[in-house]
Design a protein around this motif. Structure first.
Motif, PDB file in Angstrom:
ATOM      1  N   THR A 163      17.637  76.836   6.751  1.00 30.49           N
ATOM      2  CA  THR A 163      16.610  76.442   6.372  1.00 30.49           C
ATOM      3  C   THR A 163      15.744  76.998   7.845  1.00 30.49           C
ATOM      4  OG1 THR A 163      17.107  74.093   7.335  1.00 30.49           O
ATOM      5  CG2 THR A 163      17.158  74.452   4.848  1.00 30.49           C
ATOM      6  N   ILE A 164      14.462  76.598   7.964  1.00 31.61           N
ATOM      7  CA  ILE A 164      13.386  76.850   8.906  1.00 31.61           C
ATOM      8  C   ILE A 164      12.242  76.298   8.964  1.00 31.61           C
ATOM      9  CG2 ILE A 164      12.369  78.316  10.231  1.00 31.61           C
ATOM     10  CD1 ILE A 164      14.009  80.756   9.432  1.00 31.61           C
ATOM     11  N   THR A 165      12.198  74.910   9.625  1.00 31.23           N
ATOM     12  CA  THR A 165      10.992  73.931   9.342  1.00 31.23           C
ATOM     13  C   THR A 165       9.966  74.027  10.427  1.00 31.23           C
ATOM     14  OG1 THR A 165      12.632  72.353   8.414  1.00 31.23           O
ATOM     15  CG2 THR A 165      10.537  71.946   8.474  1.00 31.23           C
ATOM     16  N   GLU A 166       9.095  74.201  10.096  1.00 26.13           N
ATOM     17  CA  GLU A 166       7.781  74.078  11.137  1.00 26.13           C
ATOM     18  C   GLU A 166       7.415  72.774  10.885  1.00 26.13           C
ATOM     19  OE1 GLU A 166       3.443  76.127  12.009  1.00 26.13           O
ATOM     20  OE2 GLU A 166       4.028  75.661   9.841  1.00 26.13           O
ATOM     21  N   SER A 167       7.056  71.837  11.915  1.00 27.71           N
ATOM     22  CA  SER A 167       7.117  70.735  11.908  1.00 27.71           C
ATOM     23  C   SER A 167       5.232  70.554  13.382  1.00 27.71           C
ATOM     24  CB  SER A 167       7.455  69.471  12.587  1.00 27.71           C
ATOM     25  OG  SER A 167       6.536  68.734  12.625  1.00 27.71           O
ATOM     26  N   LYS A 168       4.080  70.095  12.784  1.00 25.87           N
ATOM     27  CA  LYS A 168       2.443  70.464  13.216  1.00 25.87           C
ATOM     28  C   LYS A 168       2.069  69.255  13.303  1.00 25.87           C
ATOM     29  CE  LYS A 168      -1.048  73.596  13.728  1.00 25.87           C
ATOM     30  NZ  LYS A 168      -2.380  75.001  13.907  1.00 25.87           N
ATOM     31  N   LYS A 169       2.030  69.083  15.203  1.00 26.69           N
ATOM     32  CA  LYS A 169       1.655  67.630  15.642  1.00 26.69           C
ATOM     33  C   LYS A 169      -0.265  67.241  15.035  1.00 26.69           C
ATOM     34  CE  LYS A 169       1.398  63.567  18.375  1.00 26.69           C
ATOM     35  NZ  LYS A 169       2.200  63.556  19.502  1.00 26.69           N
ATOM     36  N   PHE A 170      -0.284  66.955  14.043  1.00 30.30           N
ATOM     37  CA  PHE A 170      -1.849  66.825  14.315  1.00 30.30           C
ATOM     38  C   PHE A 170      -2.899  65.519  14.715  1.00 30.30           C
ATOM     39  CE2 PHE A 170      -1.121  70.156  11.393  1.00 30.30           C
ATOM     40  CZ  PHE A 170      -1.811  70.923  11.047  1.00 30.30           C
TER      41      PHE A 170
END
Length: 122
Positions: A39-46
């Motif tokens: 699994t490849i997860t992108e997590s982006k902070k806003f």
């Protein structure tokens, strides 16, 4: 939750790539048949104006029968980007919190590009 269900979701091997506001998680997991997949997860902070924040996450599941095709296309696409646009990263210039003076100072200190910069420096 039964112990078996917990083990089905257990991460076997993991790596993390922190890239500015984005973090990528690469996790090897086991299927119920005890085969592995990625699994490849992108997590982006806003961050909101009031200082609070939230994360948006996107995940893909990659099964080993697709690894070679995926790798081939990824290699082709990344080569195309570098061949067409070079290795200089310019997208940060368009972020609303971009600091031009800091960016230009860092580039002048390292005329060969980003090779010696940490992602936290950008």
């Amino acid at each position: 939750m039964e112990e078996k269900d917990f083990l089905d979701n257990e991460e076997i091997f993991s790596k993390v790539l922190r890239a500015g506001r984005r973090t990528y998680f690469f996790d090897v997991r086991a299927t119920r048949a005890n085969d592995y997949y990625l699994t490849i997860t992108e997590s982006k902070k806003f961050t909101h104006d009031d200082g609070s924040f939230h994360y948006k996450k996107h995940k893909i599941y990659l099964y080993k029968e697709d690894f070679e095709l995926f790798k081939g296309i990824l290699d082709e696409m990344t080569s195309y980007v570098f061949d067409e646009r070079g290795e200089e990263v310019i997208s940060e210039r368009h972020q609303k919190d971009f600091k031009r003076d800091y960016y230009e100072t860092r580039i002048n200190e390292n005329p060969n590009g980003y090779k010696h910069l940490d992602f936290e420096d950008i």
